[in-house]
Design a protein around this motif. Structure first.
Motif, PDB file in Angstrom:
ATOM      1  N   THR A  12      -1.061   1.731  -6.336  1.00 10.55           N
ATOM      2  CA  THR A  12      -0.596   0.995  -5.164  1.00 10.55           C
ATOM      3  C   THR A  12      -1.129  -0.438  -5.189  1.00 10.55           C
ATOM      4  N   THR A  48       9.507   7.249   1.114  1.00 13.76           N
ATOM      5  CA  THR A  48       8.383   6.312   1.095  1.00 13.76           C
ATOM      6  C   THR A  48       7.105   7.037   1.489  1.00 13.76           C
ATOM      7  N   SER A  82       3.583   6.569   2.823  1.00  7.71           N
ATOM      8  CA  SER A  82       2.841   5.538   3.557  1.00  7.71           C
ATOM      9  C   SER A  82       1.386   5.971   3.760  1.00  7.71           C
ATOM     10  N   ASP A  83       0.611   5.037   4.359  1.00  2.00           N
ATOM     11  CA  ASP A  83      -0.803   5.270   4.656  1.00  2.00           C
ATOM     12  C   ASP A  83      -1.594   5.646   3.417  1.00  2.00           C
ATOM     13  N   ASP A 138       7.379   3.935  -3.049  1.00  2.00           N
ATOM     14  CA  ASP A 138       8.763   4.383  -2.877  1.00  2.00           C
ATOM     15  C   ASP A 138       9.116   5.324  -4.013  1.00  2.00           C
ATOM     16  N   ARG A 194       0.817  -1.216   0.000  1.00  2.00           N
ATOM     17  CA  ARG A 194       0.000   0.000   0.000  1.00  2.00           C
ATOM     18  C   ARG A 194       0.846   1.258   0.000  1.00  2.00           C
ATOM     19  N   ASN A 195       2.172   1.142  -0.014  1.00  2.00           N
ATOM     20  CA  ASN A 195       3.071   2.288   0.002  1.00  2.00           C
ATOM     21  C   ASN A 195       3.701   2.483  -1.375  1.00  2.00           C
TER      22      ASN A 195
END
Length: 412
Positions: free
Chosen positions: A235, A200, A202-203, A150, A147-148
């Protein structure tokens, strides 16, 4: 080129008391104006404007020089100007290859020359560290991690392909990202700053498209580059179980089809090779000697010596002619006339004097025929021509046996 001041001739004449001319014989061309430096990172290009209509007609050339500014402040030593572009017709000059010291301050100057007359110099101060623009990152790449996301960022590059962090140690990146909807509209955007090259995000929501754009910044001189073109990627997330089952069944079906195709091709090739080298149709017995002694069905050519030992010479003769006997029916036979019985009880032909004309008596004819048949049976097999005659004229034999009297002429 040696610098010559404008209106030199008229100034010299005025110093000796001559009257000042109302218009100088050789007027100076106007100097270039609107000097500007287009720069990014360590690429520098000096550009300028020049009014062609205010000067005499003729070809115009420009000359550019540069020098470090601290050398102009020295009173003991005159500065040494370095040539950037010599007598060029272009209204620009590239100083990228001059290896200017990035934190230094330089003075650029340019003048115009028309018909051998030079204009005044036009100057421009330039400090690369302060005035040069900062370029965006040279490359941005995205990589999904569940779900992240980069983000891999490459530093801005100089003219020698080195990192701009060599000149700006406090260089950092401003990252802007937003969710990309199905209709192409950008939803609420987010931003963050980082000095790292790998960032990165995230969330994020699973199986959702996000777009990213990055900007380079240097706060000491408040420098900021333009944002890179948006780069979008979806994602990932937890794969549903029915996706896993579907992928497994699909892969199993593909493997089964491949194995089936392989087996079918193998048997086809095997049958083709077997039919070629081991045919099921055997050669006739009189051609078996052409095969090897090992039992192979493949014929081979025998040498001439072996063929003479194994083969006999065969002479082909033409078939003998077949004699055909035509016997007319009894109703078409002519009635015997002119026969007179002799003293011995035999009949003779009165019209012909020939004794050996094929005449037989009735009694003797039938008995003679029976004797001939019995004699032939006792002697053995009949001659081939006689057998053919008997087979082909059965009516004739029957007629001869049934006749009690009279003589029948028979043509052979």
């Amino acid at each position: 080129m040696k610098y010559q001041p404008c209106l030199l001739l008229s100034t010299f004449a005025f110093s000796f008391g001559a009257s000042r001319p109302t218009q100088p014989e050789h007027s100076c061309p106007p100097p270039p104006h609107n000097l500007n430096i287009i720069s990014m990172n360590t690429n520098y290009t000096l550009i300028w404007d020049w009014d062609q209509g205010s000067a005499e007609s003729g070809a115009v050339n420009f000359t550019t020089h540069y020098v470090a500014k601290f050398m102009l402040m020295s009173k003991k030593k005159s500065p040494t100007w370095k040539t950037g572009c010599e007598t060029t017709s272009h209204r620009s000059c590239d100083f990228t290859t001059k290896n200017l010291f990035y934190p230094g301050i330089y003075v650029f100057r340019v003048r115009a020359s028309v018909n051998g007359t030079d204009s005044d110099w036009a100057t421009k101060d330039f400090c690369p560290d302060k005035d040069a623009a900062l370029g965006p990152p040279s490359k941005v790449a995205l990589s999904p991690e569940g779900r992240n996301l980069d983000i891999v960022i490459s530093d801005p590059l100089t003219s020698t392909n080195s990192s701009m962090k060599e000149h700006h140690e406090d260089l950092y990146f401003q990252i802007r990202y937003w969710e990309h909807s199905a209709d192409g509209q950008a939803l609420r955007s987010h931003s963050l700053s980082s000095k790292k090259r790998v960032v990165t995000l995230s969330d994020l929501q699973a199986w959702t498209w996000y777009c990213v754009s990055v900007q380079s910044r240097y706060d000491f001189y408040n420098k900021s580059s333009s944002f890179t073109p948006p780069l979008c990627m979806q994602t990932e997330g937890t794969v549903p179980w029915w996706h896993i089952v579907g992928y497994f069944l699909l892969s199993l079906l593909i493997c089964f089809l491949l194995v089936l195709l392989f087996i079918y091709g193998f048997f086809r090739c095997f049958k083709k090779l077997k039919a070629t080298f081991y045919p099921s149709i055997q050669l006739p017995t009189h051609f078996q000697y052409l095969c090897d002694s090992s039992g192979s069905d493949i014929p081979r050519l025998l040498p001439e010596s072996d063929s003479e030992l194994l083969c006999d010479k065969v002479t082909v003769c033409p078939a003998p002619p077949v004699l055909e006997i035509h016997s007319p029916p009894p109703e078409f036979l002519p009635e015997p006339t002119g026969l007179e019985p002799d003293s011995s009880g035999k009949h003779s032909r009165s019209s012909s004097g020939s004794g050996d004309s094929g005449m037989y008596s009735t009694g003797g004819g039938s008995s003679n025929l029976r004797q001939q048949h019995s004699g032939q049976d006792s002697q053995g097999p009949l001659d081939s021509e006689q057998v053919k005659m008997q087979d082909m004229a059965p009516g004739l034999k029957t007629h001869l046996l049934a006749a009690d009297e009279g003589i029948v002429d028979m043509c052979v």
